[in-house]
Design a protein around this motif. Structure first.
Motif, PDB file in Angstrom:
ATOM      1  N   LYS A  46      -3.624  10.967   3.391  1.00 61.82           N
ATOM      2  CA  LYS A  46      -3.932   9.541   3.513  1.00 61.82           C
ATOM      3  C   LYS A  46      -5.033   9.130   2.538  1.00 61.82           C
ATOM      4  CE  LYS A  46      -7.101  10.087   7.470  1.00 61.82           C
ATOM      5  NZ  LYS A  46      -7.352   9.681   8.881  1.00 61.82           N
ATOM      6  N   GLU A  47      -5.917  10.061   2.171  1.00 64.47           N
ATOM      7  CA  GLU A  47      -6.953   9.753   1.190  1.00 64.47           C
ATOM      8  C   GLU A  47      -6.350   9.565  -0.201  1.00 64.47           C
ATOM      9  OE1 GLU A  47     -10.618  12.181   3.379  1.00 64.47           O
ATOM     10  OE2 GLU A  47      -9.403  13.157   1.829  1.00 64.47           O
ATOM     11  N   SER A  81      -6.826   1.270  12.265  1.00 67.10           N
ATOM     12  CA  SER A  81      -5.777   1.777  11.381  1.00 67.10           C
ATOM     13  C   SER A  81      -4.591   2.257  12.205  1.00 67.10           C
ATOM     14  CB  SER A  81      -6.315   2.935  10.541  1.00 67.10           C
ATOM     15  OG  SER A  81      -5.267   3.567   9.828  1.00 67.10           O
ATOM     16  N   SER A  94      -2.925   3.448  -3.807  1.00 66.85           N
ATOM     17  CA  SER A  94      -2.790   2.024  -3.503  1.00 66.85           C
ATOM     18  C   SER A  94      -3.666   1.196  -4.433  1.00 66.85           C
ATOM     19  CB  SER A  94      -3.193   1.759  -2.048  1.00 66.85           C
ATOM     20  OG  SER A  94      -2.322   2.420  -1.148  1.00 66.85           O
ATOM     21  N   HIS A  95      -4.911   1.623  -4.602  1.00 63.78           N
ATOM     22  CA  HIS A  95      -5.798   0.898  -5.513  1.00 63.78           C
ATOM     23  C   HIS A  95      -5.282   0.988  -6.942  1.00 63.78           C
ATOM     24  CE1 HIS A  95      -9.323  -0.262  -2.985  1.00 63.78           C
ATOM     25  NE2 HIS A  95      -8.749   0.615  -2.165  1.00 63.78           N
ATOM     26  N   ALA A 114       0.829  -1.204   0.000  1.00 65.73           N
ATOM     27  CA  ALA A 114       0.000   0.000   0.000  1.00 65.73           C
ATOM     28  C   ALA A 114       0.862   1.253   0.000  1.00 65.73           C
ATOM     29  CB  ALA A 114      -0.912   0.004   1.220  1.00 65.73           C
ATOM     30  N   GLN A 174     -12.197  11.086  -2.848  1.00 63.51           N
ATOM     31  CA  GLN A 174     -11.788   9.848  -2.211  1.00 63.51           C
ATOM     32  C   GLN A 174     -12.066   8.664  -3.139  1.00 63.51           C
ATOM     33  OE1 GLN A 174     -13.488   9.497   1.751  1.00 63.51           O
ATOM     34  NE2 GLN A 174     -13.443  11.716   1.986  1.00 63.51           N
ATOM     35  N   THR A 175     -11.363   7.559  -2.899  1.00 60.07           N
ATOM     36  CA  THR A 175     -11.433   6.407  -3.791  1.00 60.07           C
ATOM     37  C   THR A 175     -12.862   5.975  -4.066  1.00 60.07           C
ATOM     38  OG1 THR A 175      -9.359   5.635  -2.800  1.00 60.07           O
ATOM     39  CG2 THR A 175     -10.561   4.076  -4.177  1.00 60.07           C
ATOM     40  N   GLU A 219      -8.990  -4.839   0.337  1.00 64.56           N
ATOM     41  CA  GLU A 219      -8.181  -4.137   1.328  1.00 64.56           C
ATOM     42  C   GLU A 219      -7.896  -5.107   2.464  1.00 64.56           C
ATOM     43  OE1 GLU A 219     -10.359  -0.567   2.253  1.00 64.56           O
ATOM     44  OE2 GLU A 219      -9.771   0.408   0.385  1.00 64.56           O
ATOM     45  N   CYS A 236      -4.558   6.278  -0.360  1.00 65.18           N
ATOM     46  CA  CYS A 236      -5.489   5.156  -0.537  1.00 65.18           C
ATOM     47  C   CYS A 236      -5.799   4.956  -2.012  1.00 65.18           C
ATOM     48  CB  CYS A 236      -6.766   5.411   0.248  1.00 65.18           C
ATOM     49  SG  CYS A 236      -8.020   4.114   0.067  1.00 65.18           S
TER      50      CYS A 236
END
Length: 289
Positions: free
Chosen positions: A61-62, A210, A68-69, A35, A168-169, A88, A65
Motif C-alpha cells: 500500500k505504501e 481508510s 498514485s502521486h 489512485a 514512503q512518498t 489526497e 501511494c
C-alpha cells in the motif's frame, strides 16, 4: 488559477463527493486522478520493492501511494502545467486556500507544502508572505503528503525516481538530505492550508478512515536476522542523528527554529509576517536544503 488534481480510490465515491463538495464551496475545480492500489502492482514490482525478506522494503500500500502521486506528476508533465496543486482525497481544505492560490503569481520555488503538522518541524524565517501566509524553507522530513503545490520542473525530476520505490512518498519527497528531496527547493506554508482528516474530526470519521484493509506484511528479514537487523537500524540511526545534529547547529546561524504548523480554519486571524532580517542575514537568505 493553477490546475488542481486530487487522488481518489475508485472504491471511495464518498471521498470523491467530499472533495468535490469542498472544492465547489471554495469556488475551485479539481481533476480526479484514480489512485493506484496494491492490486495494480505487477508481480515484478512486488518482488523488487515489497519483499519483506530484504533489509529494506515497502509495504504494497505504501508503494501504491507513491504510484498514485506519480500518476499526477505524469499528467502535469504531459499537460505542460507550470504549477499544480496535488491533493489526497481526505484533505480538509482551508477557506484561505483560493485567495492564496490566486495570489501566488511568479513566486519561484519547486514545492510548497500546504499541510498542517502536529509535531514540530525545523523551519527557517519566512522568505515571502502571500496574503498573510508565510512561506518558510524547511529542513525536516514531515509526515503526510495530503496537499502541496508542485512545479513542472520538480514533477519531471520526481517521475520514475527510484527513491519512491525505496521509501514512503513523504519520506522521499521532503527529505532535505537525500535525493530527490535534496534537489527540490521547498517551502512550508504557515499556517497550513490543508490537513488530513484522520481522527481529528469526529464528524468526518467515515471519510478519514481508510478502506484499504491493513494487510499483514511481516518484515521477515527482521524476524529471521534479528541481530543483524537491529545493528543495521542502530547504525542508520546514529548516522542520521549525527548528520541531523550537525545540520541543525550549522543552520541555526541562518535562523533555523522548530515550530508546529497550525491549520488555517475559518477562525484563523494570525499571519506569518517576514521579520526584519538581522545584519548577519542581509547578504543572503537561508537555503531551502
Amino acid at each position: 488559477m493553477l490546475p488542481i488534481y486530487y487522488i481518489n480510490l475508485d472504491s471511495r465515491p464518498d471521498r470523491r463527493a467530499f472533495m468535490e463538495a469542498q472544492l465547489a464551496s471554495l469556488g475551485l475545480e479539481g481533476t480526479r486522478v484514480s489512485a493506484a492500489t496494491p492490486a495494480d502492482l505487477t508481480p515484478e514490482e512486488v518482488a523488487l520493492y515489497c519483499d519483506g525478506r530484504k533489509p529494506r522494503y515497502l509495504r504494497c500500500k505504501e508503494l501504491a501511494c507513491s504510484l498514485s502521486h506519480e500518476r499526477v506528476w505524469k499528467r502535469m508533465v504531459t499537460a505542460g502545467n507550470r504549477w499544480a496543486l496535488v491533493l489526497e482525497d481526505d484533505a480538509e481544505l482551508s477557506p484561505l486556500l483560493p485567495n492564496f492560490l490566486e495570489s501566488l503569481g511568479n513566486f519561484d520555488t519547486d514545492l510548497i507544502r500546504l499541510e498542517a503538522t502536529g509535531p514540530t518541524i525545523r523551519v527557517f524565517p519566512p522568505i515571502a508572505n502571500i496574503v498573510g501566509i508565510g512561506l518558510r524553507p524547511f529542513r525536516s522530513t514531515p509526515m503526510g503528503s495530503a496537499g502541496y503545490v508542485l512545479s513542472n520542473r520538480a514533477a519531471k525530476l520526481l517521475v520514475g525516481h527510484p527513491a519512491f520505490r525505496q521509501r514512503q512518498t513523504d519520506l522521499a519527497l521532503y527529505n532535505p538530505f537525500d535525493e530527490p528531496g535534496a534537489s527540490i527547493r521547498r517551502v512550508q506554508a504557515v499556517p497550513g492550508l490543508c490537513q488530513q482528516l484522520g481522527s481529528m474530526r469526529p464528524d468526518k470519521l467515515s471519510i478519514g478512515r481508510s478502506d484499504i484493509a491493513p494487510v499483514d506484511e511481516p518484515h521477515l528479514y527482521a524476524k529471521e536476522h534479528p541481530l543483524r537487523y537491529r545493528l543495521g537500524r542502530l547504525r542508520e540511526g546514529l548516522t542520521e542523528g549525527w548528520r541531523n545534529a550537525r545540520d541543525h547547529f550549522a543552520s541555526k546561524k541562518q535562523g533555523l527554529t522548530r515550530m508546529s504548523i497550525p491549520f488555517a480554519d475559518g477562525t484563523w486571524t494570525g499571519s506569518d509576517l517576514i521579520p526584519r532580517p538581522p545584519a548577519a542575514r542581509r547578504n543572503g537568505g537561508p537555503s531551502a536544503g
